[in-house]
Scaffold this active site. Structure first.
Site, PDB file in Angstrom:
ATOM      1  N   TYR A 103       0.790  -1.157  -0.060  1.00 27.66           N
ATOM      2  CA  TYR A 103       0.124  -0.016   0.012  1.00 27.66           C
ATOM      3  C   TYR A 103       0.811   1.208   0.105  1.00 27.66           C
ATOM      4  O   TYR A 103       0.220   2.510   0.001  1.00 27.66           O
ATOM      5  CB  TYR A 103      -0.873  -0.032   1.225  1.00 27.66           C
ATOM      6  CG  TYR A 103      -2.195  -0.745   1.003  1.00 27.66           C
ATOM      7  CD1 TYR A 103      -3.155  -0.354  -0.226  1.00 27.66           C
ATOM      8  CD2 TYR A 103      -2.445  -1.927   1.629  1.00 27.66           C
ATOM      9  CE1 TYR A 103      -4.255  -1.182  -0.461  1.00 27.66           C
ATOM     10  CE2 TYR A 103      -3.600  -2.722   1.464  1.00 27.66           C
ATOM     11  CZ  TYR A 103      -4.470  -2.332   0.487  1.00 27.66           C
ATOM     12  OH  TYR A 103      -5.593  -3.186   0.186  1.00 27.66           O
ATOM     13  N   ASP A 241      -6.146 -33.734   5.392  1.00 30.41           N
ATOM     14  CA  ASP A 241      -7.151 -34.347   4.404  1.00 30.41           C
ATOM     15  C   ASP A 241      -6.492 -35.507   3.491  1.00 30.41           C
ATOM     16  O   ASP A 241      -5.355 -35.299   2.700  1.00 30.41           O
ATOM     17  CB  ASP A 241      -7.970 -33.101   3.726  1.00 30.41           C
ATOM     18  CG  ASP A 241      -9.007 -32.572   4.627  1.00 30.41           C
ATOM     19  OD1 ASP A 241      -9.147 -33.029   5.584  1.00 30.41           O
ATOM     20  OD2 ASP A 241      -9.072 -31.303   4.181  1.00 30.41           O
TER      21      ASP A 241
END
Length: 361
Positions: A103, A241
Site C-alpha cells: 500500500y 485431508d
C-alpha cells in the site's frame, strides 16, 4: 546477547543494501545498464534418479535482470522501491507487513504477488531470511497443549489451559524459555480439526502440543514448528485431508515450498511423519461411499505433478505409494469423515491408536 546479535545482523544488512544500491548508481552514472544476478533455488525437480541438489542449500542456476530487457525494467523498479522501504524499516528498527509495503506504492506494484516476489529476490540478494528484513507475516497459526514460552516479554502459558488456542508468535526469533512436558507434537491441517480436538479435551488425555497452520502454513508457523522440534526433540506427526491439497500441505511442512526454496533449510521440518489420513484408511476404517468425493480434473493434475517430485521417490517412497493409491481410487475424503463412527472417534481412537501403534510413515 540476542539483542546484540540482532543489531549486528541489522547493521550488516544495511551495509549490504548500501553496497548494492551504490553499485547500481555507479553503473547508471557511466551510462551502463546495471546487471542484477539472482540465484535460483528449488526444493524438488522431476527426475527422482538424478543426482540433484534440490535438498541442499546450493542454488540451481541464476536469473539475470537488466534494464536492456523491457520486461525487467518494471521488476527492477519494484525491487528498488521495496528495498528502500526495507532499508527504512531496518534503520528505524520497525517492522512492517507485506501488505503494508504494497500500500505504499499500490499503483506501481499493481498486486501483492509483485511485492512478494521482490521480497524473495531481496532475501536471495542479501542472503538472509524474510524476518531479517523486518518484514513480518500476519500470523495465522494456532497452538495448544503442554508448552509454556515467552515472546518479547509476553508469557504464553498453554500448560495451565492445555485445550485453549493461542496464536503462534509472528516474531519467532523472540521466542525463548520454552518449557514442555509433551510426548509429541501433532500438526493438523485445518482449524476445524484443531477445534474438534480442543472440544474433546484431547490435550487433557494426551501429553502433546497441537499446532495448526489453518491450511497452507505461513512462515511463522513453519519457523515455530522447526524451533520446537529443535529445542524439544519430540516426534512430530502431521494429519491432513486425503486429497492432493492436503498432501501438498504435508510436503510443505517436511520439505518446504518452491516459493521459499531459498530459505528451505530454515523452514523445512524433515522430522515430520505422516499420520493420516491415508487413502488406504478408507478401507481400514470402513468408511461408507457417502464420505467420498470424486477427484476433479484439477485434483488429478495436481496429484500427477506431485508424483514426479524427486524427494518422494528418494526420501518417502511410501508417501508416493499412498498418493498413487489416491489416483487409482479416484476419490478423496476429509479428516472429518472419520466422524461417521462417532463425533470423538478422531480424538479418542484414530490419532491415539496410530501414534501408540506406530502406524505412520
Amino acid at each position: 546477547m540476542e539483542g546484540n546479535r540482532g543489531s549486528s545482523q541489522r547493521y550488516d544488512l544495511l551495509r549490504k543494501i548500501r553496497e548494492f544500491t551504490r553499485a547500481i548508481i555507479q553503473d547508471l552514472s557511466i551510462g551502463r545498464s546495471p546487471i542484477v544476478l539472482i540465484d535460483r533455488f528449488r526444493v524438488h525437480c522431476t527426475n527422482p534418479h538424478a543426482n540433484c541438489c534440490c535438498s541442499s542449500v546450493l542454488p540451481n542456476g541464476k536469473e539475470i535482470l537488466t534494464l536492456q530487457r523491457e520486461n525487467h525494467v518494471h521488476r527492477l523498479d519494484v525491487l528498488l522501491r521495496v528495498l528502500l522501504i526495507v532499508q527504512q524499516l531496518l534503520q528505524e528498527n520497525r517492522h512492517g507487513s507485506k501488505r503494508d509495503i504494497y500500500y505504499m506504492h499500490p499503483s506501481v506494484f499493481s498486486e501483492q504477488s509483485v511485492v512478494d516476489r521482490a521480497i524473495n529476490d531481496i532475501c536471495i540478494l542479501m542472503q538472509c531470511s524474510r524476518h531479517n528484513l523486518n518484514v513480518v507475516s500476519v500470523g495465522n497459526g494456532l497452538v495448544m497443549g503442554w508448552i509454556r514460552f515467552l515472546e518479547g516479554g509476553r508469557k504464553f502459558d498453554c500448560i495451565n489451559h492445555p485445550n485453549t488456542a493461542y496464536p503462534i508468535p509472528v516474531q519467532v526469533e523472540e521466542v525463548q524459555d520454552i518449557i514442555s512436558v509433551a510426548d509429541y507434537i501433532l500438526v493438523v491441517e485445518k482449524e476445524s480439526v484443531f477445534e474438534r480436538l480442543a472440544n474433546d479435551q484431547f490435550c487433557n488425555a494426551n501429553r502433546c502440543i497441537v499446532i495448526t497452520g489453518r491450511g497452507y502454513p505461513d512462515i511463522p508457523t513453519r519457523r515455530f514448528l522447526r524451533l520446537l522440534i529443535e529445542k524439544l526433540c519430540l516426534p512430530t506427526y502431521c494429519l491432513v485431508d486425503c486429497d492432493p491439497y492436503g498432501f501438498d500441505i504435508l510436503t510443505t511442512y517436511r520439505f518446504g515450498s518452491m516459493q521459499m526454496a531459498y530459505d528451505a533449510k530454515q523452514l523445512r521440518c524433515s522430522e515430520v511423519c505422516w499420520l493420516g489420513v491415508f487413502p488406504s484408511d478408507s478401507e481400514k476404517y470402513c468408511l461408507p461411499q457417502q464420505c467420498f468425493l470424486p477427484l476433479t480434473a484439477e485434483d488429478k493434475k495436481k496429484a500427477e505433478a506431485m508424483l514426479n517430485r524427486c524427494y518422494l521417490q528418494r526420501e518417502v517412497p511410501r508417501w508416493r505409494l499412498e498418493l498413487e493409491l489416491m489416483l487409482q481410487k479416484g476419490v478423496k475424503f476429509e479428516i472429518e469423515a472419520l466422524s461417521v463412527h462417532s463425533l470423538s472417534f478422531l480424538s479418542k481412537e484414530y490419532v491415539t491408536s496410530k501414534i501408540q501403534g506406530g502406524v505412520h510413515i
